[in-house]
Scaffold this motif. Structure first.
Motif, short mmCIF file in Angstrom:
data_model
loop_
_atom_site.label_atom_id
_atom_site.label_comp_id
_atom_site.label_asym_id
_atom_site.label_seq_id
_atom_site.Cartn_x
_atom_site.Cartn_y
_atom_site.Cartn_z
N ARG A 83 6.71 -1.46 -12.78
CA ARG A 83 5.32 -1.07 -13.05
C ARG A 83 4.41 -1.33 -11.85
O ARG A 83 3.20 -1.50 -12.00
CB ARG A 83 4.78 -1.80 -14.29
N ALA A 84 5.00 -1.32 -10.65
CA ALA A 84 4.23 -1.59 -9.44
C ALA A 84 4.37 -0.47 -8.41
O ALA A 84 3.46 -0.27 -7.59
CB ALA A 84 4.67 -2.91 -8.82
N TYR A 85 5.50 0.23 -8.43
CA TYR A 85 5.76 1.26 -7.44
C TYR A 85 6.18 2.55 -8.15
O TYR A 85 7.01 2.51 -9.07
CB TYR A 85 6.88 0.84 -6.48
N GLY A 86 5.61 3.66 -7.72
CA GLY A 86 5.96 4.94 -8.30
C GLY A 86 6.60 5.86 -7.26
O GLY A 86 6.18 5.88 -6.10
N VAL A 87 7.62 6.57 -7.69
CA VAL A 87 8.29 7.55 -6.82
C VAL A 87 8.36 8.86 -7.59
O VAL A 87 8.93 8.92 -8.68
CB VAL A 87 9.71 7.09 -6.44
N SER A 88 7.78 9.90 -7.02
CA SER A 88 7.73 11.19 -7.70
C SER A 88 8.77 12.14 -7.13
O SER A 88 8.91 12.26 -5.90
CB SER A 88 6.33 11.80 -7.54
N GLY A 89 9.50 12.80 -8.01
CA GLY A 89 10.44 13.83 -7.60
C GLY A 89 11.84 13.31 -7.33
O GLY A 89 12.08 12.10 -7.26
N ALA A 90 12.76 14.26 -7.18
CA ALA A 90 14.17 13.92 -6.90
C ALA A 90 14.33 13.63 -5.42
O ALA A 90 14.87 14.44 -4.65
CB ALA A 90 15.08 15.07 -7.34
N GLN A 91 13.85 12.48 -5.01
CA GLN A 91 13.84 12.12 -3.60
C GLN A 91 15.26 11.87 -3.08
O GLN A 91 16.18 11.57 -3.84
CB GLN A 91 12.99 10.87 -3.40
N PRO A 92 15.45 12.00 -1.76
CA PRO A 92 16.76 11.70 -1.18
C PRO A 92 17.22 10.28 -1.49
O PRO A 92 16.40 9.39 -1.74
CB PRO A 92 16.52 11.88 0.33
N VAL A 93 18.51 10.07 -1.45
CA VAL A 93 19.09 8.77 -1.79
C VAL A 93 18.48 7.66 -0.94
O VAL A 93 18.14 6.59 -1.45
CB VAL A 93 20.62 8.81 -1.63
N ASN A 94 18.33 7.89 0.36
CA ASN A 94 17.80 6.85 1.23
C ASN A 94 16.38 6.44 0.85
O ASN A 94 16.01 5.26 0.96
CB ASN A 94 17.83 7.31 2.69
N ASP A 95 15.58 7.42 0.41
CA ASP A 95 14.21 7.10 0.00
C ASP A 95 14.20 6.27 -1.28
O ASP A 95 13.41 5.32 -1.42
CB ASP A 95 13.42 8.39 -0.20
#
Length: 225
Positions: free
Chosen positions: A196-208
């Motif tokens: 509940r602190a970091y958001g990642v949007s989308g099917a990002q690359p594995v490294n991301d």
């Protein structure tokens, strides 16, 4: 499974729709990132409900290409090019997308099944099975008998699935997931929320995704406090 001494569990919530090809890509890439993370035993992944099209009429079963044409106005050639790119991306992750067989349906009941499966500690397996059923196998994921079979495929008792689908159990849970997504500002999926602190949007690359895992883990470690 308890966290290793001195470490805190990392909780990843993923808002996803089971008919979303980008969500299936995101799941595969998250799996790969977790394999490389090194502390996967301390990670809890929770699959949250999201509907790409909550207005899709109950009982309407429409070939995906017809749905895309109606929504985008694209020509058959344009739609084939768009889905062809997704097929190629899916193949890179070991996914054999088949949009010729895919049928658009309302996913609300499938998400209710996902919540039931979570009660049996089978949430991730159920989400995976539902996505494969729709995106690869052309299954009707709004059909009761199909959902019963898919549930039993991963270990959810058939009688429990029938009981849930015969009523409105877990409907409030699905709606709460969607309400939380709106509160978080989620407009598209997959959407990953770490502790509940970091958001990642989308099917990002594995490294991301791996970088996000490490950042969230470092921030929650005892040394960071």
């Amino acid at each position: 499974m308890p966290a290793v001494s001195g470490r805190r569990r990392l909780r990843i919530e993923v808002w996803s729709d089971i008919v979303c090809p980008w969500c299936y890509l995101g799941k595969r890439r998250l799996d790969k990132a977790l394999d490389r993370f090194g502390h996967a035993e301390d990670v809890e992944v929770v699959w949250r409900s999201f509907q790409l099209d909550p207005t899709h009429r109950d009982g309407l079963r429409e070939p995906v290409y017809e749905t895309l044409a109606r929504k985008t106005g694209g020509s058959p050639a344009q739609l084939r090019a768009m889905t062809g790119q997704l097929v190629a991306l899916g193949a890179e992750e070991g996914l054999a997308y088949d949009f010729d067989r895919a049928v658009s349906v309302n996913t609300f009941d499938a998400h209710r099944l996902g919540h039931l499966a979570r009660r049996h500690s089978l949430g991730a397996q159920m989400h995976e099975r539902l996505m494969r059923a729709h995106l690869v196998e052309g299954e009707l994921v709004d059909d009761v008998e199909t959902l019963v079979r898919l549930g039993t495929d991963v270990g959810v008792p058939a009688d429990k699935v029938r009981q849930v689908l015969a009523g409105d159990a877990f409907a409030a849970d699905v709606r709460e997931d969607i309400r939380e997504a709106q509160a978080l500002g989620v407009t598209g999926v997959p959407f990953f929320v770490l502790n509940r602190a970091y958001g990642v949007s989308g099917a990002q690359p594995v490294n991301d995704l791996l970088s996000a895992l490490r950042t969230a883990d470092a921030a929650s470690s005892p040394a960071a406090r």
